[in-house]
Design an enzyme around this catalytic site. Sequence first.
Site, PDB file in Angstrom:
ATOM      1  N   LYS A 184      27.766 -32.837  -5.700  1.00  0.00           N
ATOM      2  CA  LYS A 184      28.438 -32.481  -4.456  1.00  0.00           C
ATOM      3  C   LYS A 184      28.420 -33.649  -3.459  1.00  0.00           C
ATOM      4  O   LYS A 184      27.726 -34.637  -3.677  1.00  0.00           O
ATOM      5  CB  LYS A 184      27.806 -31.219  -3.854  1.00  0.00           C
ATOM      6  CG  LYS A 184      27.960 -29.973  -4.761  1.00  0.00           C
ATOM      7  CD  LYS A 184      29.366 -29.405  -4.756  1.00  0.00           C
ATOM      8  CE  LYS A 184      29.782 -28.493  -5.877  1.00  0.00           C
ATOM      9  NZ  LYS A 184      29.034 -27.325  -6.235  1.00  0.00           N
TER      10      LYS A 184
HETATM   11  C1  LIG Z   1      28.995 -25.803  -6.792  1.00  0.00           C
HETATM   12  C2  LIG Z   1      29.620 -24.552  -6.300  1.00  0.00           C
HETATM   13  C3  LIG Z   1      28.883 -23.405  -6.000  1.00  0.00           C
HETATM   14  C4  LIG Z   1      27.423 -23.257  -6.368  1.00  0.00           C
HETATM   15  O1  LIG Z   1      26.614 -24.201  -5.862  1.00  0.00           O
HETATM   16  P1  LIG Z   1      25.107 -24.305  -6.428  1.00  0.00           P
HETATM   17  O2  LIG Z   1      24.416 -25.087  -5.368  1.00  0.00           O
HETATM   18  O3  LIG Z   1      25.204 -25.024  -7.734  1.00  0.00           O
HETATM   19  O4  LIG Z   1      24.604 -22.936  -6.562  1.00  0.00           O
HETATM   20  C5  LIG Z   1      29.502 -22.321  -5.425  1.00  0.00           C
HETATM   21  N1  LIG Z   1      30.824 -22.347  -5.173  1.00  0.00           N
HETATM   22  C6  LIG Z   1      31.590 -23.418  -5.464  1.00  0.00           C
HETATM   23  C7  LIG Z   1      33.032 -23.377  -5.136  1.00  0.00           C
HETATM   24  C8  LIG Z   1      31.018 -24.537  -6.069  1.00  0.00           C
HETATM   25  O5  LIG Z   1      31.776 -25.582  -6.399  1.00  0.00           O
END
Ligand SMILES: *Cc1c(COP(=O)(O)O)cnc(C)c1O
Length: 377
Positions: A184
């Site tokens: 991210k």
């Molecule tokens: C990555 C992601 C999540 C989940 O994030 P985590 O921190 O891995 O639980 C939720 N929604 C979207 C749209 C994502 O891309």
Amino acid sequence: MRNTYLPFGKPNFGPEEEAAVLRVLRSGWIGMGPETLKFEEELADHLQVPHVVTVSSCTAALFLSLLVSGVGQGDEVIVPSLTWCSTANAALYLGAKPVFCDLDPQTFCVTPQEILAKITPRTKAVIPVHYGGYPVDVEEIRKVLPREVVIVEDAAHAFGSRYFDGKRVGASGNLVCFSFYANKNLSTGEGGAIALFGQTEADRLRSLRQHGMPTHAWNRFVNPKGMVVPSICEVGYKMNYTDLQAALGRVQLARQPEFSQIRLGIAREYLSGLSEMGIQFQSGLDRSFHARHLIPVVFEEKHDRDAILGSLRERNIGASIHYAPLHRMPIYGHGDPLSLPQTDRIATKILTLPVSASMSPDDTRDVVRNVREVLGV
Ligand SMILES: *Cc1c(COP(=O)(O)O)cnc(C)c1O
């Protein structure tokens, strides 16, 4: 063809991140503690919100946000289908039903009209996803919702995005959930956070993330005067963040302007190198409100998306797909064959080009050249 594989989303960690992690390791306190509190303060200051509660993931953030909003058994939660499974699972964990709505063909995001089409007396919450980093206009959504329906924002892609009034995504007054997962925009390996305005909800979230313990009890081991044997207030969860991650996060937060420039440069290069080739980019990709976590493109009807993806991968270009639409997966299907025309059309033609703060200008040019070659232009 590239000589080395270009991964889809590789984090950018340097000597400052290394030093920060070492500092925490050597301090002897790696659980949740002072670094986490500082990271939360810095995030709140950055986003201009009164409260930020860190948790173990964005999945946990979405779940806990629905929980404190009172979502439960039999309620309906409206979500997009073109998203990661966490968005829908957050509802399912609570016995609620995810109800999928369609999206706008230019922004790939939910709209007030599509949400309105799915509202029933059982609707308790809506989870708009700021897909790719495009900011959903949550104020417009608020206007069409009955007053008692809450908005929880899935901002996993939107660290660095801004709403159309210029405020940072996070500062809407809703419960806004971020992800600090490995790939991210702000990466700490795993992790998440909820930005919010309400003191009562913030206190409850802080308690729920750690077994339902009173919030002052985390430091019962280090503080000689603060030894408290916590009394559990309600059945909570183990979904807290840690100081090792927070130390990384604080450096990553400070480096956001640098990362955002790199992402903008990549987007511009793709737009100029690949436009007018029958490729549709998401609207707003080169605008300052867009965080460019993903750079999705939609191919024309005549193109075979899966063949293009295969060819790019053979050429060491880590293109990807975000996402396989959830409403087509049996586990979310509820037995009724649901049709979401825009999602169904886009989902078979969409592909995400590599983008990350660790990509060089040469990497970006490699992607453009290989996409052009695969398309035969
Ligand atoms: C990555 C992601 C999540 C989940 O994030 P985590 O921190 O891995 O639980 C939720 N929604 C979207 C749209 C994502 O891309």
